[in-house]
Design a protein around this motif. Structure first.
Motif, short mmCIF file in Angstrom:
data_model
loop_
_atom_site.label_atom_id
_atom_site.label_comp_id
_atom_site.label_asym_id
_atom_site.label_seq_id
_atom_site.Cartn_x
_atom_site.Cartn_y
_atom_site.Cartn_z
N THR A 95 30.07 11.66 -15.52
CA THR A 95 29.92 10.61 -14.51
C THR A 95 28.73 9.72 -14.83
O THR A 95 27.62 10.18 -15.08
N HIS A 96 28.97 8.41 -14.80
CA HIS A 96 27.92 7.44 -15.12
C HIS A 96 28.29 6.09 -14.54
O HIS A 96 29.41 5.86 -14.07
N VAL A 97 27.33 5.18 -14.56
CA VAL A 97 27.57 3.79 -14.22
C VAL A 97 27.19 2.96 -15.44
O VAL A 97 26.25 3.29 -16.16
N LEU A 130 38.51 8.60 -14.41
CA LEU A 130 38.34 8.73 -12.96
C LEU A 130 37.32 7.70 -12.49
O LEU A 130 36.18 7.68 -12.97
N ILE A 131 37.73 6.83 -11.58
CA ILE A 131 36.89 5.74 -11.09
C ILE A 131 36.72 5.90 -9.59
O ILE A 131 37.70 6.01 -8.84
N TYR A 135 38.24 3.52 -1.82
CA TYR A 135 39.37 4.32 -1.35
C TYR A 135 39.34 5.74 -1.91
O TYR A 135 40.32 6.48 -1.79
N GLY A 136 38.24 6.13 -2.54
CA GLY A 136 38.13 7.45 -3.11
C GLY A 136 38.15 7.40 -4.63
O GLY A 136 37.88 6.36 -5.23
N VAL A 137 38.46 8.52 -5.25
CA VAL A 137 38.49 8.61 -6.71
C VAL A 137 39.89 8.28 -7.21
O VAL A 137 40.86 8.91 -6.81
N SER A 153 29.86 -1.75 -11.53
CA SER A 153 28.98 -0.96 -10.66
C SER A 153 29.60 0.37 -10.24
O SER A 153 28.93 1.18 -9.60
N SER A 154 30.86 0.62 -10.61
CA SER A 154 31.56 1.82 -10.17
C SER A 154 31.10 3.05 -10.95
O SER A 154 30.95 3.01 -12.18
N LEU A 155 30.93 4.15 -10.25
CA LEU A 155 30.77 5.44 -10.92
C LEU A 155 32.12 5.84 -11.52
O LEU A 155 33.16 5.71 -10.87
N HIS A 156 32.10 6.31 -12.76
CA HIS A 156 33.35 6.72 -13.41
C HIS A 156 33.07 7.75 -14.47
O HIS A 156 31.93 7.96 -14.88
N ARG A 157 34.14 8.41 -14.93
CA ARG A 157 34.00 9.43 -15.95
C ARG A 157 35.33 9.60 -16.68
O ARG A 157 36.38 9.15 -16.19
#
Length: 223
Positions: A95-97, A130-131, A135-137, A153-157
């Motif tokens: 998980t990162h931005v 996964l973003i 509305y969630g992941v 700016s979204s956290l994603h992995r």
């Protein structure tokens, strides 16, 4: 705004890209990551100065700028040279931005992130993108040649690969319209105009809507 766009690459373009990937030599992907991202990043990547990278960049940039849905959604001012990545079993990206400023051959503010899928979903297990959004992941695993755009700016992995290999091109866009809400409104308005043109090309409302679109763009754009 999270948007999936199918068939960004034609069948021939995709075949050319996959052919270049097949003979390319990949190195450690952490060389282009920031300090925090480097701790989460575990993948392979083509060197920026590799001969294949130059050809691949041209193919991807040409395809993006010729895609009306991408242009409408991102309103690109600058598109950075993509990173061409490969994930093999055991690799992932925690998980990162994404960094706000991308410094490479082109320096830009990252407003929109893009992942262009180059492997078919059945060619690898795991590896879902996964973003996190309002509305969630959201779980993304698209067909080869398709693209997902999402706010930088979204956290994603990227989930760990358990079999096969996952090839992608990732890139960032500095938009002419910095504000995500304004970009979203312009995209929705443009989509409505295109829909009206398709259903009723002689509709007198089209001129008024196009005028409104361009006046909003004139108000909000930074070029």
């Amino acid at each position: 705004m999270l948007l999936a766009i199918e068939n960004v690459l034609s069948n021939q373009e995709l075949a050319n890209v996959r052919g270049l990937y097949a003979k390319a030599r990949f190195g450690d992907g952490r060389v282009t990551a920031g300090e925090l991202a480097a701790k989460a990043k575990n993948n392979l990547q083509l060197a920026a100065n590799a001969a294949e990278t130059q050809v691949l960049t041209g193919i991807v940039h040409d395809a993006l700028h010729c895609n009306p849905l991408f242009v409408s959604a991102a309103l690109p001012k600058v598109v950075c040279p993509p990173l061409f990545n490969r994930y093999v079993p055991g690799m992932d990206f925690g998980t990162h931005v994404d960094n706000a400023i991308r410094i490479s051959a082109v320096t830009l503010r990252a407003d929109v992130s893009g992942t262009l899928f180059l492997s078919e979903p059945e060619e690898y297990s795991g590896g879902e993108l996964l973003i996190e959004d309002t509305y969630g992941v959201q779980t993304i695993k698209l067909s080869a040649g398709s693209l997902v755009l999402y706010p930088s700016s979204s956290l994603h992995r990227v989930e760990p690969i358990t079999d096969g290999h996952r090839d992608v091109a990732v890139f960032w866009v500095q938009s002419m319209v910095r504000d995500i809400a304004q970009r979203s409104l312009l995209f929705q308005l443009d989509a409505s105009i295109q829909g009206l043109r398709a259903r009723s090309p002689e509709s007198p409302e089209i001129v008024s809507l196009v005028s409104t679109y361009h006046n909003l763009l004139r108000m909000w754009a930074d070029i």
